[in-house]
Scaffold this active site. Structure first.
Site, PDB file in Angstrom:
ATOM      1  N   ASP A  33      -2.818   4.683   2.194  1.00  0.00           N
ATOM      2  CA  ASP A  33      -2.237   3.438   2.710  1.00  0.00           C
ATOM      3  C   ASP A  33      -2.350   3.444   4.223  1.00  0.00           C
ATOM      4  O   ASP A  33      -2.394   4.508   4.842  1.00  0.00           O
ATOM      5  CB  ASP A  33      -0.767   3.306   2.291  1.00  0.00           C
ATOM      6  CG  ASP A  33      -0.302   1.862   2.426  1.00  0.00           C
ATOM      7  OD1 ASP A  33      -0.551   1.071   1.498  1.00  0.00           O
ATOM      8  OD2 ASP A  33       0.269   1.517   3.472  1.00  0.00           O
ATOM      9  N   ARG A  76      -2.424  -1.753  -9.316  1.00  0.00           N
ATOM     10  CA  ARG A  76      -1.561  -2.054 -10.466  1.00  0.00           C
ATOM     11  C   ARG A  76      -2.184  -2.914 -11.555  1.00  0.00           C
ATOM     12  O   ARG A  76      -1.631  -3.009 -12.642  1.00  0.00           O
ATOM     13  CB  ARG A  76      -0.264  -2.706  -9.962  1.00  0.00           C
ATOM     14  CG  ARG A  76       0.664  -1.705  -9.314  1.00  0.00           C
ATOM     15  CD  ARG A  76       1.767  -2.398  -8.549  1.00  0.00           C
ATOM     16  NE  ARG A  76       1.200  -3.169  -7.448  1.00  0.00           N
ATOM     17  CZ  ARG A  76       1.912  -3.748  -6.490  1.00  0.00           C
ATOM     18  NH1 ARG A  76       3.217  -3.670  -6.506  1.00  0.00           N
ATOM     19  NH2 ARG A  76       1.323  -4.412  -5.525  1.00  0.00           N
ATOM     20  N   ARG A  99      -8.518  -3.022  -2.465  1.00  0.00           N
ATOM     21  CA  ARG A  99      -7.421  -2.656  -3.373  1.00  0.00           C
ATOM     22  C   ARG A  99      -7.875  -2.470  -4.811  1.00  0.00           C
ATOM     23  O   ARG A  99      -7.103  -2.727  -5.744  1.00  0.00           O
ATOM     24  CB  ARG A  99      -6.301  -3.715  -3.333  1.00  0.00           C
ATOM     25  CG  ARG A  99      -5.534  -3.785  -2.033  1.00  0.00           C
ATOM     26  CD  ARG A  99      -4.418  -2.754  -2.023  1.00  0.00           C
ATOM     27  NE  ARG A  99      -3.585  -2.910  -0.850  1.00  0.00           N
ATOM     28  CZ  ARG A  99      -2.398  -3.521  -0.854  1.00  0.00           C
ATOM     29  NH1 ARG A  99      -1.915  -4.019  -1.965  1.00  0.00           N
ATOM     30  NH2 ARG A  99      -1.718  -3.599   0.252  1.00  0.00           N
ATOM     31  N   ARG A 122       0.531   6.551 -11.552  1.00  0.00           N
ATOM     32  CA  ARG A 122       1.592   6.313 -10.582  1.00  0.00           C
ATOM     33  C   ARG A 122       2.936   6.748 -11.161  1.00  0.00           C
ATOM     34  O   ARG A 122       3.764   7.345 -10.462  1.00  0.00           O
ATOM     35  CB  ARG A 122       1.631   4.835 -10.220  1.00  0.00           C
ATOM     36  CG  ARG A 122       2.574   4.509  -9.069  1.00  0.00           C
ATOM     37  CD  ARG A 122       2.659   3.005  -8.938  1.00  0.00           C
ATOM     38  NE  ARG A 122       3.391   2.576  -7.769  1.00  0.00           N
ATOM     39  CZ  ARG A 122       4.706   2.653  -7.649  1.00  0.00           C
ATOM     40  NH1 ARG A 122       5.432   3.199  -8.602  1.00  0.00           N
ATOM     41  NH2 ARG A 122       5.296   2.203  -6.549  1.00  0.00           N
ATOM     42  N   TYR A 177       4.246  -3.639  11.143  1.00  0.00           N
ATOM     43  CA  TYR A 177       5.194  -3.021  10.197  1.00  0.00           C
ATOM     44  C   TYR A 177       6.164  -2.094  10.934  1.00  0.00           C
ATOM     45  O   TYR A 177       7.338  -2.004  10.589  1.00  0.00           O
ATOM     46  CB  TYR A 177       4.437  -2.251   9.099  1.00  0.00           C
ATOM     47  CG  TYR A 177       3.708  -3.180   8.152  1.00  0.00           C
ATOM     48  CD1 TYR A 177       4.358  -3.759   7.062  1.00  0.00           C
ATOM     49  CD2 TYR A 177       2.371  -3.509   8.362  1.00  0.00           C
ATOM     50  CE1 TYR A 177       3.697  -4.634   6.209  1.00  0.00           C
ATOM     51  CE2 TYR A 177       1.695  -4.381   7.508  1.00  0.00           C
ATOM     52  CZ  TYR A 177       2.372  -4.936   6.433  1.00  0.00           C
ATOM     53  OH  TYR A 177       1.712  -5.813   5.591  1.00  0.00           O
TER      54      TYR A 177
HETATM   55  O1  CP3 Z   1      -8.228  -0.606  -1.601  1.00  0.00           O
HETATM   56  C1  CP3 Z   1      -7.863   0.390  -2.241  1.00  0.00           C
HETATM   57  O2  CP3 Z   1      -7.959   0.479  -3.483  1.00  0.00           O
HETATM   58  C2  CP3 Z   1      -7.356   1.595  -1.457  1.00  0.00           C
HETATM   59  C3  CP3 Z   1      -5.981   1.689  -1.294  1.00  0.00           C
HETATM   60  C4  CP3 Z   1      -5.191   0.806  -0.329  1.00  0.00           C
HETATM   61  C5  CP3 Z   1      -3.821   0.561  -0.537  1.00  0.00           C
HETATM   62  N1  CP3 Z   1      -3.333  -0.085   0.557  1.00  0.00           N
HETATM   63  C6  CP3 Z   1      -3.071   0.980  -1.715  1.00  0.00           C
HETATM   64  C7  CP3 Z   1      -1.787   0.354  -2.008  1.00  0.00           C
HETATM   65  C8  CP3 Z   1      -5.539   0.207   0.882  1.00  0.00           C
HETATM   66  C9  CP3 Z   1      -6.906   0.100   1.543  1.00  0.00           C
HETATM   67  C10 CP3 Z   1      -4.356  -0.341   1.439  1.00  0.00           C
HETATM   68  C11 CP3 Z   1      -4.297  -1.018   2.732  1.00  0.00           C
HETATM   69  C12 CP3 Z   1      -3.066  -1.665   3.149  1.00  0.00           C
HETATM   70  N2  CP3 Z   1      -1.767  -1.268   2.946  1.00  0.00           N
HETATM   71  C13 CP3 Z   1      -3.028  -2.817   3.964  1.00  0.00           C
HETATM   72  C14 CP3 Z   1      -4.227  -3.524   4.527  1.00  0.00           C
HETATM   73  C15 CP3 Z   1      -4.945  -4.323   3.530  1.00  0.00           C
HETATM   74  C16 CP3 Z   1      -4.210  -5.513   3.015  1.00  0.00           C
HETATM   75  O3  CP3 Z   1      -4.058  -5.572   1.784  1.00  0.00           O
HETATM   76  O4  CP3 Z   1      -3.866  -6.378   3.812  1.00  0.00           O
HETATM   77  C17 CP3 Z   1      -1.682  -3.146   4.180  1.00  0.00           C
HETATM   78  C18 CP3 Z   1      -1.153  -4.318   4.971  1.00  0.00           C
HETATM   79  C19 CP3 Z   1      -0.897  -2.141   3.539  1.00  0.00           C
HETATM   80  C20 CP3 Z   1       0.578  -1.996   3.562  1.00  0.00           C
HETATM   81  C21 CP3 Z   1       1.147  -2.073   2.209  1.00  0.00           C
HETATM   82  N3  CP3 Z   1       0.996  -1.100   1.258  1.00  0.00           N
HETATM   83  C22 CP3 Z   1       1.884  -3.130   1.648  1.00  0.00           C
HETATM   84  C23 CP3 Z   1       2.263  -4.404   2.373  1.00  0.00           C
HETATM   85  C24 CP3 Z   1       2.196  -2.763   0.342  1.00  0.00           C
HETATM   86  C25 CP3 Z   1       3.061  -3.495  -0.632  1.00  0.00           C
HETATM   87  C26 CP3 Z   1       2.335  -4.668  -1.212  1.00  0.00           C
HETATM   88  C27 CP3 Z   1       2.138  -4.495  -2.682  1.00  0.00           C
HETATM   89  O5  CP3 Z   1       1.061  -4.883  -3.160  1.00  0.00           O
HETATM   90  O6  CP3 Z   1       3.071  -4.020  -3.345  1.00  0.00           O
HETATM   91  C28 CP3 Z   1       1.587  -1.504   0.096  1.00  0.00           C
HETATM   92  C29 CP3 Z   1       1.615  -0.758  -1.162  1.00  0.00           C
HETATM   93  C30 CP3 Z   1       0.307  -0.406  -1.781  1.00  0.00           C
HETATM   94  N4  CP3 Z   1      -0.771   0.081  -1.113  1.00  0.00           N
HETATM   95  C31 CP3 Z   1       0.005  -0.469  -3.177  1.00  0.00           C
HETATM   96  C32 CP3 Z   1      -1.310   0.023  -3.317  1.00  0.00           C
HETATM   97  C33 CP3 Z   1      -2.077   0.223  -4.586  1.00  0.00           C
HETATM   98  C34 CP3 Z   1       0.954  -0.887  -4.266  1.00  0.00           C
HETATM   99  C35 CP3 Z   1       1.922   0.227  -4.452  1.00  0.00           C
HETATM  100  C36 CP3 Z   1       2.392   0.412  -5.860  1.00  0.00           C
HETATM  101  O7  CP3 Z   1       1.699   1.076  -6.646  1.00  0.00           O
HETATM  102  O8  CP3 Z   1       3.499  -0.081  -6.131  1.00  0.00           O
END
Ligand code: CP3
Length: 340
Positions: A75, A29, A25, A38, A150
């Protein structure tokens, strides 16, 4: 390219010291430039599906910190989105989907995926052109079980009870769902590799909720199928498997799934991590909260990993994703500590 990229050398079994480092990640943010892009994109999914924006946010942490690897910005939920499961993000609440019923599994239609995911593949190609020569490009997807959690619940849950109950009550539908996701996800990763990703990571963030029989059925079988399908198309593909919370199940994870490298969360004892490292590369495993705390907590955490795992094939990373409250100065301190 005359010299192999550092992270790829580790995936091939070399010991590289100081180890290559990136953070799960790492585009997100905690970076003001991410928040700005964003806001311009209008929303998170708009960011994921726009190659200009997605390329920009992938490159941001590379420009700022010079990590050894970039991970494609996207994602894991783009796969259920390609299946038209009503994916949307609610601010402060995370992802929402239409909860999947058992009687809907047979009619899930993967035929839209190729078109739907084309912008993500375009982003991969753009990234390989724009990244520095020495930076490894990592593609990724979710593991079938984590994506299914999910889809079934329709949102995140603390213990994935809806998906586990679905599996106990409807084992045939669960198997059908997981193997459909495995086929789609393998195709997706093959396309990423073909477009220019150096390697790929499979995120099984929720594997840790499973009992032994379910771990075999949900976290091993479908991932093994993915690895087989990817290797049939790309025999040299390098694959990192991250089954968070899998604990003792990780002792055989590499041999049972066929992945090259094993991701470790922060709860992994160092002796156990080292025994896994005798079979090949490991990745991890700093507690993300040490990065928030900084100072001594951060230094001690970094030193401990380098001391125990730095003598073998190691990709330095967190044990899970970086959080929005991580101070940028602490990321800089982390890199300085690793690289000396
Ligand atoms: O690692 C990176 O920089 C690449 C991008 C990446 C994102 N999500 C961007 C993201 C990767 C590799 C993921 C994987 C992901 N997404 C997983 C597996 C890894 C983990 O963290 O367990 C999962 C379970 C998700 C599903 C998901 N996407 C959730 C549960 C959420 C909300 C949680 C949160 O932090 O708000 C997201 C949103 C998400 N994916 C964000 C980002 C940068 C935040 C979105 C925003 O900008 O508001």
């Amino acid at each position: 390219m005359t010299e192999r990229r550092k992270l790829m050398r580790v995936l091939e079994g070399e010991t590289v010291f100081p180890p290559p480092v990136w953070l799960m990640r790492q585009a997100g943010r905690y970076l003001p430039e991410y928040r700005e892009t964003r806001a311009k994109a209008g929303g998170f999914l708009e960011l994921c599906y726009d190659p200009d924006f997605a390329t920009e946010v992938t490159l941001q942490p590379i420009r700022r910190f010079g990590f050894d690897a970039a991970i494609l910005f996207s994602d894991i939920l783009v796969i259920p989105d390609a299946l038209d499961r009503g994916l949307h993000f609610v601010a402060g609440e995370g992802p929402k989907l239409t909860p999947l019923r058992e009687d809907e599994v047979a009619s899930l239609d993967p035929s839209r995926a190729e078109t739907h995911l084309a912008p993500v593949i375009a982003t991969v190609a753009r990234l390989r052109e724009e990244l520095p020569e020495e930076t490894t490009l990592i593609g990724f997807c979710g593991a079938p079980f984590t994506v299914a959690t999910y889809m079934i619940a329709g949102h995140g849950t603390p213990d994935q009870a809806p998906a586990r109950l679905f599996g106990y009550r409807h084992p045939e539908a669960m198997e059908k769902l997981l193997y459909l996701l495995a086929e789609m996800s393998a195709d997706y990763l093959i396309r990423q590799l073909t477009a220019g990703a150096d390697c790929v990571q499979i995120f099984d963030s929720w594997a840790g909720v499973l009992d032994e029989a379910c771990f075999e059925a949900y976290a091993i079988g479908p991932v093994r199928r993915m690895v087989e399908k990817i290797r049939a198309a790309r025999p040299d593909a390098k694959i990192i498997g991250f089954a968070k919370g899998a604990g003792a199940f990780l002792s055989t994870y590499r041999e049972k799934t066929g992945v090259d490298a094993v991701g470790l969360d922060w709860q992994m004892p160092m002796d156990f991590a080292r025994s896994i490292q005798t079979g090949g590369a490991v990745q991890g495993n700093l507690d993300p909260l040490r990065l928030i705390a900084g100072g001594r907590a951060l230094d001690e955490g970094v030193d401990r990993i380098l001391e125990h795992l730095g003598g073998g094939s190691l990709i330095f990373n967190l044990g899970h994703g970086i959080t929005p409250d991580a101070p940028i100065e602490h990321v800089e301190a982390l890199l300085k500590r690793i690289r000396g």
